[in-house]
Design an enzyme around this catalytic site. Structure first.
Site, PDB file in Angstrom:
ATOM      1  N   TYR B  62       0.856  -1.191   0.000  1.00  0.00           N
ATOM      2  CA  TYR B  62       0.000   0.000   0.000  1.00  0.00           C
ATOM      3  C   TYR B  62       0.891   1.240   0.000  1.00  0.00           C
ATOM      4  CZ  TYR B  62      -4.129  -2.860   1.091  1.00  0.00           C
ATOM      5  OH  TYR B  62      -5.157  -3.774   1.043  1.00  0.00           O
ATOM      6  N   GLU B  63       0.384   2.348  -0.563  1.00  0.00           N
ATOM      7  CA  GLU B  63       1.235   3.523  -0.731  1.00  0.00           C
ATOM      8  C   GLU B  63       1.627   4.169   0.597  1.00  0.00           C
ATOM      9  OE1 GLU B  63      -1.183   5.867  -3.296  1.00  0.00           O
ATOM     10  OE2 GLU B  63      -2.333   6.747  -1.674  1.00  0.00           O
ATOM     11  N   SER B  64       0.990   3.760   1.686  1.00  0.00           N
ATOM     12  CA  SER B  64       1.389   4.265   2.995  1.00  0.00           C
ATOM     13  C   SER B  64       2.724   3.657   3.449  1.00  0.00           C
ATOM     14  CB  SER B  64       0.305   3.933   4.020  1.00  0.00           C
ATOM     15  OG  SER B  64       0.002   2.552   3.973  1.00  0.00           O
ATOM     16  N   GLY B  65       3.268   2.726   2.677  1.00  0.00           N
ATOM     17  CA  GLY B  65       4.576   2.177   3.006  1.00  0.00           C
ATOM     18  C   GLY B  65       4.539   0.809   3.664  1.00  0.00           C
TER      19      GLY B  65
END
Lengths: 275, 332
Positions: B62-65
């Protein structure tokens, strides 16, 4: 040296009208309490910088704090639109809002350049999109080694960065963990920095994956229990998904929003005003 | 946001919604061991469904890392706590974009949008003019770089005429740009959108013109419906597939060549085999795969006929509606 001060004191000392202010926290650890304190202190003409404006900037825009928004994704995650932001863009209510728009990768790299003391960052991005035609801080650069054409984005150096963290020690060193977003980069890119924390502890025991912000890069640390709600603080409390859903109806309606704003302006939460 | 009206019912009385149909179709696109960049909503549902069913080794990012996360429940946002708690590792946002997405380490990216055009370009920024938009949308997020750098992009969105337009009002994320060869010219290294999964069926880019053409329909949907909801003159492939409701196919990877082969039931029920029998069958199947008479996994696996003298499938307009009525079974 950073001082552990009250939140009203910290905001009063560090945030001035007309400043470029970045409140960061990627879904997690969003500094809501600090945003609400900026609303209470009626700061104006701010340039608000944030990858995902989220509810906190919807609230600050609706309260009339912002002149400009620098961002990469402006929605209510999993719910829909930010209606105060849309209203300000479409009708200028309560004040007109200028936009400077990027992608997430562009914003993240702008903070990295700012934190690194560089004037710009290089990335593979934006090629073929319509964004560079509307955003002055996107350009291209030719690689001096390969001749390849790449995107360049201007460094971000906010006047003030504000982040929320799980805890600080008594010297003002700050520790945050879980999803750590771009908080470290935002703090290191800014001229002044404020961290709000859930609690102050005697010792910052190591936590896997934690980011530590040393006391000498922070101007102030303020205790704000539940200061990230309705987002969350990993290990302390969960994201209030119901509040995010409920915001949609408040945000859609100027009168409902005005009523919400009165509750914020009149009632500073327990533990925030007194110190 | 969710469309909860039942779309279709089968003879057993079971019903499903348009969103469920899309989520399941999208889940079937994912293979075990792939790395998948996941956005919130339908892509997250699809990726987690695939991980629970046929692709337990699917890597979700996910782009939150959150790298290789295994949430036990579906998150509402891309940064929910459950994603960090169940991740192999959590990295910062600059790292997830610069180290993981940008160099091409991700196999599949899912995207959606308010508008999609005939060349697969996606708009999530504005409807109307940028400076005076009719509708202001959320903006770019991670999408432009997902579209640029994932090896493949799968688009998942509801098939509506106002969304499937001839040309998007704003190019937020590049599909095939202005046409064939444009991605290479722009330096975009991934393939771009290889499939568009809608609540009506599936569109794929024509290999020659790069224009999206209809390659499959969901059960109970007609070509006329798909055409009516598409803002360009939608071409239909000759080998139009009707997606099976319960595809009993599984995938096996060849230890020697690394290619994937489809195993179709009915030829020899795997249940009645012991381990030795299964190994023999697999060896046979892979021998056929190497000989070229088993459809390999890939973008055209559902309809491609290896060795077909007509060459790769092309968009061919159907002469009339007569052949467009599916009978509910996939063509073999």
């Amino acid at each position: 040296m950073p001082k552990i001060v009250s939140l009203p004191q910290a905001v009063s000392d560090l945030v001035r009208d007309g400043d470029t202010v970045a409140l960061e926290g990627f879904t997690h650890l969003i500094p809501f309490a600090a945003g609400h304190e900026i609303i209470r202190q009626r700061r104006r003409d701010l340039t608000l910088v944030r990858m995902t404006p989220d509810l906190v900037y919807d609230q600050m825009i609706g309260a009339g704090c912002a002149r400009k928004l620098v961002f990469s994704w402006g929605g209510n995650p999993g719910v829909g639109s930010l209606h105060r932001m849309r209203d300000a863009i479409a009708t200028g209510w309560p004040v007109p809002l200028e936009l400077e728009e990027h992608s997430h990768a562009g914003m993240a790299n702008r903070y990295v350049a700012g934190a690194s003391g560089l004037p710009f960052a290089v990335l593979r991005g934006y090629a073929g999109t319509d964004l560079p035609a509307h955003t002055d801080t996107i350009s291209t650069v030719v690689c001096p080694f390969t001749g390849e054409r790449l995107a360049a984005v201007a460094a971000l150096n906010p006047d003030v960065a504000i982040v929320h963290a799980q805890r600080a020690d008594r010297d003002g060193n700050v520790q945050l963990w879980g999803i750590t977003g771009v908080q470290k980069e935002a703090v290191l890119a800014a001229d002044r920095a404020l961290a709000t924390v859930e609690e102050v502890v005697d010792e910052l025991t190591p936590v896997p994956g934690a980011v530590v912000l040393p006391r000498w890069v922070l101007n102030a640390v303020a205790v704000a229990p539940r200061g990230a709600a309705p987002s969350y603080a990993h290990g302390y409390y969960d994201r209030d998904n119901a509040a995010y859903r409920a915001w949609d109806a408040i945000s859609r309606d100027r009168e409902k929003f005005a009523a919400w704003l009165r509750t914020i302006e009149e009632n500073a939460p327990e533990g925030i005003v007194s110190e | 946001m969710t469309e909860t009206q039942p779309l279709v019912a089968d003879s057993s009385g079971a019903t499903w919604t348009a969103d469920e149909m899309m989520s399941i179709a999208a889940a079937r696109e994912l293979r075990d061991g792939q790395a998948c960049f996941v956005g919130i909503g339908l892509p997250s549902t699809a990726a987690n469904l695939a991980r629970r069913l046929h692709a337990p080794g699917l890597v979700l990012i996910y782009e939150s890392g959150t790298l290789d996360t295994r949430p036990a429940e579906l998150p509402l946002s891309i940064g929910d706590g459950v994603l960090a708690e169940t991740a192999l590792s959590v990295v910062g946002v600059p790292e997830v974009f610069n180290y993981w997405l940008q160099p091409g380490r991700i196999d599949v990216g899912f995207l959606s949008g308010a508008q999609l055009d005939r060349l697969g370009n996606i708009n999530t920024t504005v409807i109307g003019e940028y400076d005076e938009p009719d509708v202001r949308l959320p903006g770019s997020g991670g999408a432009p770089e997902i579209a640029a750098s994932c090896r493949q992009v799968i688009v998942v969105m509801r098939h509506r005429a106002r969304a499937f337009v001839d040309q998007v009002d704003f190019v937020t994320s590049v599909g095939q740009g202005t046409g064939p060869g444009d991605r290479e010219r722009l330096g975009l290294r991934g393939a771009g959108p290889v499939r568009v999964i809608t609540d009506l069926g599936v569109l794929e880019p024509d290999p020659e013109t790069a224009e999206l053409v209809l390659t499959a329909l969901h059960p109970g949907v007609t070509v006329e419906q798909a055409r009516a909801e598409t803002g360009w003159d939608l071409e239909i492939v000759e080998e139009l597939l009707v997606r099976p409701r319960r595809p009993r196919v599984s995938w096996r990877r060849c230890a020697r060549c690394g290619r994937w082969a489809r195993e179709r039931p009915g030829r020899a029920p795997p249940r009645r085999r012991g381990p030795a029998g299964r190994a023999r069958a697999r060896a046979l199947r892979l021998a056929r795969l190497h000989a070229g008479d088993v459809a390999p996994a890939g973008r055209a696996a559902d309809r491609a006929v290896p060795g077909d003298p007509r060459g790769p499938p092309r968009a061919r307009r159907l002469a009339g509606a007569a052949r467009a009525v599916p009978d509910g079974r996939p063509r073999r």
